[in-house]
Design an enzyme around this catalytic site. Sequence first.
Site, PDB file in Angstrom:
ATOM      1  CD  GLU A 131      -2.106 -35.816 -54.355  1.00  0.00           C
ATOM      2  OE1 GLU A 131      -2.809 -36.139 -53.051  1.00  0.00           O
ATOM      3  OE2 GLU A 131      -0.972 -35.317 -54.292  1.00  0.00           O
ATOM      4  CB  THR A 167      -1.299 -33.691 -50.744  1.00  0.00           C
ATOM      5  OG1 THR A 167      -2.394 -34.753 -50.815  1.00  0.00           O
ATOM      6  CG2 THR A 167      -1.096 -32.760 -51.621  1.00  0.00           C
ATOM      7  CB  CYS A 201      -1.786 -31.829 -47.593  1.00  0.00           C
ATOM      8  SG  CYS A 201      -3.297 -30.889 -46.959  1.00  0.00           S
TER       9      CYS A 201
HETATM   10 FE1  F3S Z   1      -6.614 -31.397 -50.077  1.00  0.00          FE
HETATM   11 FE2  F3S Z   1      -5.030 -31.895 -48.186  1.00  0.00          FE
HETATM   12 FE3  F3S Z   1      -7.356 -32.806 -47.721  1.00  0.00          FE
HETATM   13  S1  F3S Z   1      -4.577 -31.797 -50.211  1.00  0.00           S
HETATM   14  S2  F3S Z   1      -8.084 -33.233 -50.152  1.00  0.00           S
HETATM   15  S3  F3S Z   1      -6.802 -30.590 -47.755  1.00  0.00           S
HETATM   16  S4  F3S Z   1      -5.604 -33.807 -47.446  1.00  0.00           S
END
Ligand code: F3S
Length: 294
Positions: A131, A167, A201
Amino acid sequence: MMKVNIDRNSGFCFGVVNAIETAERYLKEHDELYCLGDIVHNNMEVERLEKIGLKTITHKDLPKLKGATVLLRAHGEPPSTYQTAMKNNIKLLDASCPVVLKLQNHVFNGYKEMKEKDGQVVIYGKEGHAEVLGLAGQTKDEAIIITSEDDLRKIDFTRPIELYSQTTKGKEGFLGIIKAIEKKIKETGMKTEFIVNNTLCGAVSNRAPQLRDFSRQNDIIIFVSGKKSSNGKYLYSVCKETNPRSYFISTLEELQNEWFDDDVQSIGICGATSTPMWLMEKVAKAIENGVTGK
Ligand code: F3S
């Protein structure tokens, strides 16, 4: 009587579910599909998908696969990958997570802005992580990657700074880095511009408080995750902090008899955003049946 509880909030995040479902859908109608890098940081799940035709390749292999179809996993890719694909007539099944794509766009705009101000884009994340490579690619690889406070020496604290986070990093670590940067700026005695973008995230950071509760409610915790998973490392540390009797395993064979003393009444099974539910269920079954590795 010993009780085994599986944390129903654990398991794949929507980004990983999307990548895996994209692969499965394609493989229902085709014999094989290439995937650039491990589709998910979990060897057990990778092995399962390999059995139905998924073939993991590296960036070096990509130019050799002229005309093939290649899946891009949830981590996202730098612009160079899309260019290589275009040059070699490779069809991309892009399963980059929408959260990551949005962040890439954000970093791209931040980079343009910082360029005009002679500033720096700083990314808090793991050097070399897929990433992070995708994010740095938005800045022509000029972004400064910082993993720990030691890396702060790479930053010029007298020039504007725009900070982002990978994230899947932990909130506590990110807050620590923000504080450390603010301190360094103060030391220069200048009013350096410092823009913070909280780009963690929620699928990871919201799990931390839930896991704290879950770890408290069980006598011991078996955390199931691939060793390469960033969020796995972070979420395991959250469990371990709350419940010192937390153990990290990647396969069933790593379970150890000595963890299950007579005083253990409840065993909690949980995992990362890359841990399949079927694997946690398998671990639970094995423990219920008294099967442990050593
Ligand atoms: Fe996307 Fe968050 Fe999973 S960035 S891949 S939903 S950990």
